[in-house]
Design a protein around this motif. Structure first.
Motif, mmCIF file in Angstrom:
data_model
loop_
_atom_site.group_PDB
_atom_site.id
_atom_site.type_symbol
_atom_site.label_atom_id
_atom_site.label_comp_id
_atom_site.label_asym_id
_atom_site.label_seq_id
_atom_site.Cartn_x
_atom_site.Cartn_y
_atom_site.Cartn_z
ATOM 1 N N ALA A 116 -83.301 21.230 1.262
ATOM 2 C CA ALA A 116 -82.191 20.545 1.933
ATOM 3 C C ALA A 116 -81.948 21.142 3.316
ATOM 4 N N PHE A 117 -81.974 22.473 3.413
ATOM 5 C CA PHE A 117 -81.774 23.134 4.693
ATOM 6 C C PHE A 117 -82.861 22.734 5.689
ATOM 7 N N GLN A 118 -84.118 22.722 5.237
ATOM 8 C CA GLN A 118 -85.223 22.360 6.118
ATOM 9 C C GLN A 118 -85.128 20.919 6.592
ATOM 10 N N ASP B 115 -79.773 10.704 -2.613
ATOM 11 C CA ASP B 115 -80.869 9.846 -2.161
ATOM 12 C C ASP B 115 -82.012 9.837 -3.172
ATOM 13 N N LEU B 116 -82.344 11.003 -3.710
ATOM 14 C CA LEU B 116 -83.415 11.100 -4.699
ATOM 15 C C LEU B 116 -83.079 10.283 -5.947
ATOM 16 N N LEU B 117 -81.860 10.424 -6.440
ATOM 17 C CA LEU B 117 -81.463 9.674 -7.628
ATOM 18 C C LEU B 117 -81.411 8.174 -7.358
ATOM 19 N N ALA B 118 -80.975 7.784 -6.167
ATOM 20 C CA ALA B 118 -80.934 6.363 -5.821
ATOM 21 C C ALA B 118 -82.337 5.767 -5.763
ATOM 22 N N THR C 114 -77.307 18.029 3.367
ATOM 23 C CA THR C 114 -76.688 18.797 2.297
ATOM 24 C C THR C 114 -77.458 18.569 1.004
ATOM 25 N N VAL C 115 -77.325 19.502 0.080
ATOM 26 C CA VAL C 115 -77.970 19.359 -1.224
ATOM 27 C C VAL C 115 -77.463 18.098 -1.908
#
Length: 84
Positions: free
Chosen positions: A57-59, A70-73, A63-64
């Motif tokens: 997330a930092f890279q 987004d990943l879950l969507a 935010t986490v």
């Protein structure tokens, strides 16, 4: 000394799980419809995985929470194919 009630109300769960979910009043907010209906999700993960997620997330400069939303969507799109 007075005895305490065993059900003081602190950190007690409601008897009906549906009462945990609160429906906001759409008229009271100018937010988008998707932002009105949110719920907290708790997942147990290893410390190593947590670290990798935070680094990713930092890279990416996000935010986490946003990255995981987004990943879950992407993984679980709406029935009509929307990713909102």
């Amino acid at each position: 000394m007075t005895a305490r009630s065993p059900n003081s109300g602190f950190a007690t769960r409601p008897s009906n799980a549906e009462s945990w979910i609160k429906s906001p009043d759409p008229a009271s907010s100018g937010a988008a419809a998707a932002d009105l209906y949110t719920a907290r999700l708790t997942v147990d993960i290893t410390l190593a995985l947590r670290g990798r997620i935070k680094i990713a997330a930092f890279q990416r400069g996000v935010t986490v929470a946003d990255m995981l939303r987004d990943l879950l969507a992407r993984e679980f799109p709406d029935a009509d194919g929307d990713r909102s």
